[in-house]
Design an enzyme around this catalytic site. Structure first.
Site, PDB file in Angstrom:
ATOM      1  N   ASP A  20      11.106  15.274  17.837  1.00 58.50           N
ATOM      2  CA  ASP A  20      11.625  15.744  16.553  1.00 58.50           C
ATOM      3  C   ASP A  20      12.229  17.131  16.696  1.00 58.50           C
ATOM      4  O   ASP A  20      11.786  17.925  17.525  1.00 58.50           O
ATOM      5  CB  ASP A  20      10.467  15.753  15.529  1.00 58.50           C
ATOM      6  N   ASN A  68      15.259   5.747  10.120  1.00 58.18           N
ATOM      7  CA  ASN A  68      16.446   6.454  10.606  1.00 58.18           C
ATOM      8  C   ASN A  68      17.749   5.716  10.288  1.00 58.18           C
ATOM      9  O   ASN A  68      18.828   6.326  10.284  1.00 58.18           O
ATOM     10  CB  ASN A  68      16.364   6.703  12.121  1.00 58.18           C
TER      11      ASN A  68
HETATM   12  C1  FPP Z   1      14.638  13.638  15.678  1.00 59.74           C
HETATM   13  O1  FPP Z   1      15.337  14.827  15.419  1.00 59.74           O
HETATM   14  C2  FPP Z   1      15.256  12.826  16.706  1.00 59.74           C
HETATM   15  C3  FPP Z   1      15.773  11.583  16.505  1.00 59.74           C
HETATM   16  C4  FPP Z   1      15.817  10.904  15.214  1.00 59.74           C
HETATM   17  C5  FPP Z   1      16.357  10.803  17.592  1.00 59.74           C
HETATM   18  C6  FPP Z   1      15.878  11.042  18.976  1.00 59.74           C
HETATM   19  C7  FPP Z   1      17.019  10.850  19.854  1.00 59.74           C
HETATM   20  C8  FPP Z   1      17.237  11.477  21.024  1.00 59.74           C
HETATM   21  C9  FPP Z   1      16.279  12.382  21.635  1.00 59.74           C
HETATM   22  C10 FPP Z   1      18.533  11.316  21.758  1.00 59.74           C
HETATM   23  C11 FPP Z   1      18.807  10.038  22.434  1.00 59.74           C
HETATM   24  C12 FPP Z   1      17.639   9.220  22.822  1.00 59.74           C
HETATM   25  C13 FPP Z   1      17.550   8.522  23.960  1.00 59.74           C
HETATM   26  C14 FPP Z   1      16.368   7.682  24.212  1.00 59.74           C
HETATM   27  C15 FPP Z   1      18.582   8.608  24.985  1.00 59.74           C
HETATM   28  P1  FPP Z   1      15.849  15.066  13.932  1.00 59.74           P
HETATM   29  O2  FPP Z   1      17.277  14.671  13.900  1.00 59.74           O
HETATM   30  O3  FPP Z   1      14.969  14.363  12.969  1.00 59.74           O
HETATM   31  O4  FPP Z   1      15.676  16.610  13.812  1.00 59.74           O
HETATM   32  P2  FPP Z   1      15.421  17.444  12.447  1.00 59.74           P
HETATM   33  O5  FPP Z   1      14.089  16.984  11.917  1.00 59.74           O
HETATM   34  O6  FPP Z   1      15.372  18.848  12.946  1.00 59.74           O
HETATM   35  O7  FPP Z   1      16.575  17.163  11.552  1.00 59.74           O
END
Ligand code: FPP
Length: 255
Positions: A20, A68
């Protein structure tokens, strides 16, 4: 902290990670959320590589929750592209390092080209024995429980088993994670204190490690810190200290 600071005999068998903070990382730098996810992908590479080097047999990554799908279309699209590209680029590396890829979640919702690439990577790596990376994609802990209940209900209806046969072992086996052990350590980055519909049934005695570090900044050093914190935990599984470490018997004749 370096690798030698860890006790190799007491590493977790299964580490699960709620990745996250990509969006916050980007906002703090005036960059797009997508740039945050791109940096997050480099952290994925770092934890997979280090887990393999250390010999951790199972690593689960919560890459995309069912919730998501509600994000803006262009962000979902960019995440799917990142995922597809990651699977293509990493597959040869997975083969070289004996990494098996498993995906759990409602895979049918993935765009067809992503699903094809994913299935190809799972098929190609299925015999690898060095380590298993579990990607949770379009995953929901509650959905997993719902499908488990439905599957057991069908078995009872079809006379395959009786209601009295239902036990923890059967339930665990019917979850999507049926073939893998429960996580020993669950890491969540970016400081939020919640499970966000990730593993629910699978974490009764899992050690939780929540760090304020944002996912794109979670690299080898931070992972080693989490593993070191895990090794300092005292896992009792509901028992008492005395049961786990009985006092040495008193020597006869001594007072
Ligand atoms: C959360 O950060 C992250 C995600 C919803 C997606 C995770 C994806 C990756 C790490 C990249 C690609 C993955 C792979 C397996 C190659 P957020 O967007 O919720 O952050 P925030 O809470 O700060 O908005």
């Amino acid at each position: 902290m370096n690798l030698s600071g860890l006790d190799k005999s007491r590493l977790p068998r299964h580490v699960a990670i709620i990745m996250d903070g990509n969006g916050r990382w980007a906002r703090l730098r005036g960059k797009s959320r997508i740039e945050g996810h791109r940096r997050g992908r480099a952290s994925v590479r770092a934890v997979v590589e280090l887990s393999r080097r250390l010999g951790i047999p199972y690593l689960s990554l919560y890459a995309f929750s069912t919730e998501n799908w509600l994000r803006p279309k262009d962000e979902v699209h960019a995440l799917m592209n990142l995922l597809e590209r990651y699977l293509e680029v990493e597959q040869p590396k997975m083969m070289r390092h004996g990494i098996r890829l498993l995906a759990i979640g409602d895979k049918e919702r993935l765009p067809p080209p992503v699903l094809r690439t994913l299935e190809h990577a799972m098929r190609a790596t299925r015999k690898n024995m060095g380590m298993t990376v579990v990607l949770a994609l379009s995953y929901s802990g509650r959905d997993d429980i719902v499908q488990m209940v439905q599957s057991i209900a069908r078995k009872v209806r079809d006379g395959v088993c009786a209601v009295e046969d239902i036990d923890e072992e059967m339930i665990s086996a019917q979850m999507e994670t049926g073939s893998i052990p429960d996580p020993d350590l669950l890491i969540r980055t970016s400081g939020e204190m919640r499970i966000s519909n990730f593993y629910l049934w699978q974490i009764p005695y899992t050690e939780l490690y929540i760090t304020p570090t944002l996912w794109p900044d979670f690299r080898e050093k931070e992972y080693l810190q989490a593993l070191s914190a895990y090794q300092r935990r005292h896992r009792r599984f509901g028992r008492t200290d005395e049961q786990l470490n009985p006092a040495p018997p008193t020597v006869k004749g001594s007072r």
